[in-house]
Design a protein around this motif. Structure first.
Motif, PDB file in Angstrom:
ATOM      1  N   ASN A 219       0.846  -1.189   0.000  1.00 47.38           N
ATOM      2  CA  ASN A 219       0.000   0.000   0.000  1.00 47.38           C
ATOM      3  C   ASN A 219       0.884   1.243   0.000  1.00 47.38           C
ATOM      4  O   ASN A 219       2.115   1.151   0.099  1.00 47.38           O
ATOM      5  CB  ASN A 219      -0.963   0.001   1.198  1.00 47.38           C
ATOM      6  CG  ASN A 219      -0.240  -0.167   2.528  1.00 47.38           C
ATOM      7  OD1 ASN A 219       0.664   0.595   2.854  1.00 47.38           O
ATOM      8  ND2 ASN A 219      -0.643  -1.183   3.296  1.00 47.38           N
ATOM      9  N   VAL A 220       0.245   2.405  -0.104  1.00 44.51           N
ATOM     10  CA  VAL A 220       0.990   3.664  -0.209  1.00 44.51           C
ATOM     11  C   VAL A 220       1.795   3.942   1.055  1.00 44.51           C
ATOM     12  O   VAL A 220       2.926   4.435   0.985  1.00 44.51           O
ATOM     13  CB  VAL A 220       0.023   4.831  -0.496  1.00 44.51           C
ATOM     14  CG1 VAL A 220       0.766   6.159  -0.464  1.00 44.51           C
ATOM     15  CG2 VAL A 220      -0.643   4.656  -1.849  1.00 44.51           C
ATOM     16  N   LEU A 221       1.241   3.628   2.220  1.00 41.99           N
ATOM     17  CA  LEU A 221       1.946   3.880   3.476  1.00 41.99           C
ATOM     18  C   LEU A 221       3.236   3.061   3.549  1.00 41.99           C
ATOM     19  O   LEU A 221       4.297   3.592   3.905  1.00 41.99           O
ATOM     20  CB  LEU A 221       1.040   3.550   4.663  1.00 41.99           C
ATOM     21  CG  LEU A 221       1.667   3.754   6.053  1.00 41.99           C
ATOM     22  CD1 LEU A 221       2.099   5.207   6.237  1.00 41.99           C
ATOM     23  CD2 LEU A 221       0.689   3.333   7.151  1.00 41.99           C
ATOM     24  N   GLN A 222       3.159   1.784   3.221  1.00 46.09           N
ATOM     25  CA  GLN A 222       4.354   0.940   3.235  1.00 46.09           C
ATOM     26  C   GLN A 222       5.386   1.445   2.228  1.00 46.09           C
ATOM     27  O   GLN A 222       6.587   1.469   2.514  1.00 46.09           O
ATOM     28  CB  GLN A 222       3.979  -0.506   2.920  1.00 46.09           C
ATOM     29  CG  GLN A 222       3.170  -1.193   4.000  1.00 46.09           C
ATOM     30  CD  GLN A 222       2.787  -2.616   3.623  1.00 46.09           C
ATOM     31  OE1 GLN A 222       3.170  -3.115   2.563  1.00 46.09           O
ATOM     32  NE2 GLN A 222       2.017  -3.276   4.485  1.00 46.09           N
ATOM     33  N   LEU A 223       4.912   1.854   1.058  1.00 44.05           N
ATOM     34  CA  LEU A 223       5.825   2.366   0.037  1.00 44.05           C
ATOM     35  C   LEU A 223       6.493   3.652   0.511  1.00 44.05           C
ATOM     36  O   LEU A 223       7.691   3.864   0.278  1.00 44.05           O
ATOM     37  CB  LEU A 223       5.058   2.605  -1.264  1.00 44.05           C
ATOM     38  CG  LEU A 223       5.880   3.032  -2.488  1.00 44.05           C
ATOM     39  CD1 LEU A 223       6.987   2.030  -2.781  1.00 44.05           C
ATOM     40  CD2 LEU A 223       4.966   3.191  -3.702  1.00 44.05           C
ATOM     41  N   GLY A 224       5.730   4.507   1.190  1.00 45.69           N
ATOM     42  CA  GLY A 224       6.305   5.744   1.708  1.00 45.69           C
ATOM     43  C   GLY A 224       7.377   5.483   2.753  1.00 45.69           C
ATOM     44  O   GLY A 224       8.426   6.136   2.762  1.00 45.69           O
TER      45      GLY A 224
END
Length: 416
Positions: free
Chosen positions: A125-130
């Motif tokens: 997800n975006v949070l993990q990628l960030g």
């Protein structure tokens, strides 16, 4: 604290160093390591990888926007999650290299950078990628405040601009490869494959650096921590640090704002495919192979500040033209912009090393790099917000004006 440059740590590397110098027409004695070509090649290769890893995400940003259903503003924050630690950690790494040495910090940073890149590919997800991008940014920040001072210490002063240009060319090659390869993996397989493969290459280069170089030996007594602090608190050094920081913020601010969104911008405005957009992004980068050494050499002749003023004007004009050019004319405009941007980076690297105190060289280079990349962390969410609410063109035109602020800042700089 003055260092000799890295020297090969094994007989194989020493033989290769001699061969590289003979190939380039140099004669080299057993102890003549200061003008060796192999250290410059190793550092340029590491520089190329550093740029390669940071360009994976901007290239595949359209795929991420579609898969995770995010706005341009959120996409800008995602880019900033890498750029912010990448910029802010440069000063601590530069300070550590001034005090503790270079090799271990450089290799450890590259390992962290590669591990963070691997985690990007594993993100769901975006949070993990960030978070993974944040880790990558910390590791990637280790290179510039170590590599650039070593180039300064390694070459003759009369060839400094040319050598910095060659070093910047390594970064341009990495920047050229990243968009094409990342887009290919994204279209043919999945966007995650670029992160996987390039992270493994990063680990390999870290191993080569570990085997191929050894810690530089001091040529005189090591500078104490108190001496470094005293130098950094000197009013002239503080003034110089402020000038370097302010100039770094705006020197390539248009480029920092354009690069992460270029493929997205081209697909939205001109309706091009991801593959073609990645090719234009690569064109912007590959021209640095020519621009860096050419403008570096010209700055040896004409002077650093004169050349920087001309390059700043060129960047502003070309950035403005990007918003009006057709898809066909963009090939010319982006190619020319790549020339002047990487030329500006090479000349700036040379200028900063020349006006900096040798004992805190890594720290001051870290200040310059922090400012240069911090501008990206600041403007990328702003560009995304303006794209959501006004247009990409308006955001890019605004950045072209900000680029010109570097000219009056240069007038305050004095050579030591």
């Amino acid at each position: 604290m003055e260092y000799s440059v890295y020297k090969p740590s094994t007989g194989m590397w020493k033989a290769l160093n001699v061969y590289c110098n003979r190939f380039q027409g140099h004669s080299m004695g057993e102890n003549d390591i200061r003008t060796g070509s192999l250290p410059l090649m190793l550092l340029s290769s590491s520089h190329g990888l550093n740029h390669l890893l940071q360009l994976i995400l901007p290239t595949i940003l359209p795929s991420l926007i579609a898969e995770f259903q995010i706005s341009y503003y959120t996409a800008g924050l995602l880019v900033a999650s890498f750029v912010l630690p990448y910029s802010l950690a440069q000063i601590p790494f530069g300070y550590l290299s001034d005090r503790k040495g270079h090799k271990n910090i450089m290799v450890a940073g590259l390992i962290i950078y590669s591990a963070g890149t691997l985690l990007c590919g594993m993100s769901q997800n975006v949070l993990q990628l960030g978070v993974a991008q944040f880790i990558s940014g910390i590791g990637g920040a280790s290179y510039h405040p170590i590599g650039i001072p070593l180039i300064f210490l390694a070459v003759e002063r009369r060839k400094l601009g040319e050598s910095m240009g060659f070093h910047q060319t390594g970064g341009a090659i990495g920047s050229f490869v990243a968009p094409i390869a990342s887009a290919y993996f994204a279209v043919t397989f999945n966007w995650r494959y670029g992160f996987y493969i390039f992270s493994l290459i990063g680990m390999l280069i870290a191993l080569l650096l570990w085997l191929g170089i050894e810690e530089p030996k001091t040529e005189r007594k090591e500078t104490s921590s108190s001496d470094i602090h005293k130098t950094l608190l000197n009013i002239k050094v503080l003034r110089l640090m402020l000038i370097i920081f302010c100039f770094g913020l705006v020197q390539v601010i248009a480029f920092r704002g354009l690069m992460p969104f270029l493929t997205t911008y081209l697909m939205k405005k001109h309706g091009v495919e991801l593959g073609y957009g990645a090719q234009l992004l690569s064109l912007l980068q590959i021209m640095g192979i020519f621009g860096s050494p050419v403008f570096g050499r010209l700055s040896d002749i004409a002077g650093r500040r004169v050349m920087l003023c001309l390059l700043l004007v060129g960047q502003a004009l070309l950035m403005y033209l990007v918003t009006f050019a057709s898809a066909n004319l963009l090939v010319i405009v982006l190619g020319a912009m790549g020339l002047v941007v990487f030329g500006c980076l090479a000349v700036t690297d040379t200028w900063v090393t020349e006006i900096s105190d040798r004992s805190v060289l890594g720290t001051l280079v870290g200040v310059a790099m922090t400012a240069s990349f911090l501008s990206g962390a600041i403007v990328n969410p702003i560009v995304g917000y303006l794209a959501d609410n006004v247009s990409f063109d308006f955001a890019f035109q605004l950045l072209s004006i900000l680029n010109l602020l570097g000219i009056p800042i240069l007038k305050f700089a004095e050579y030591k």
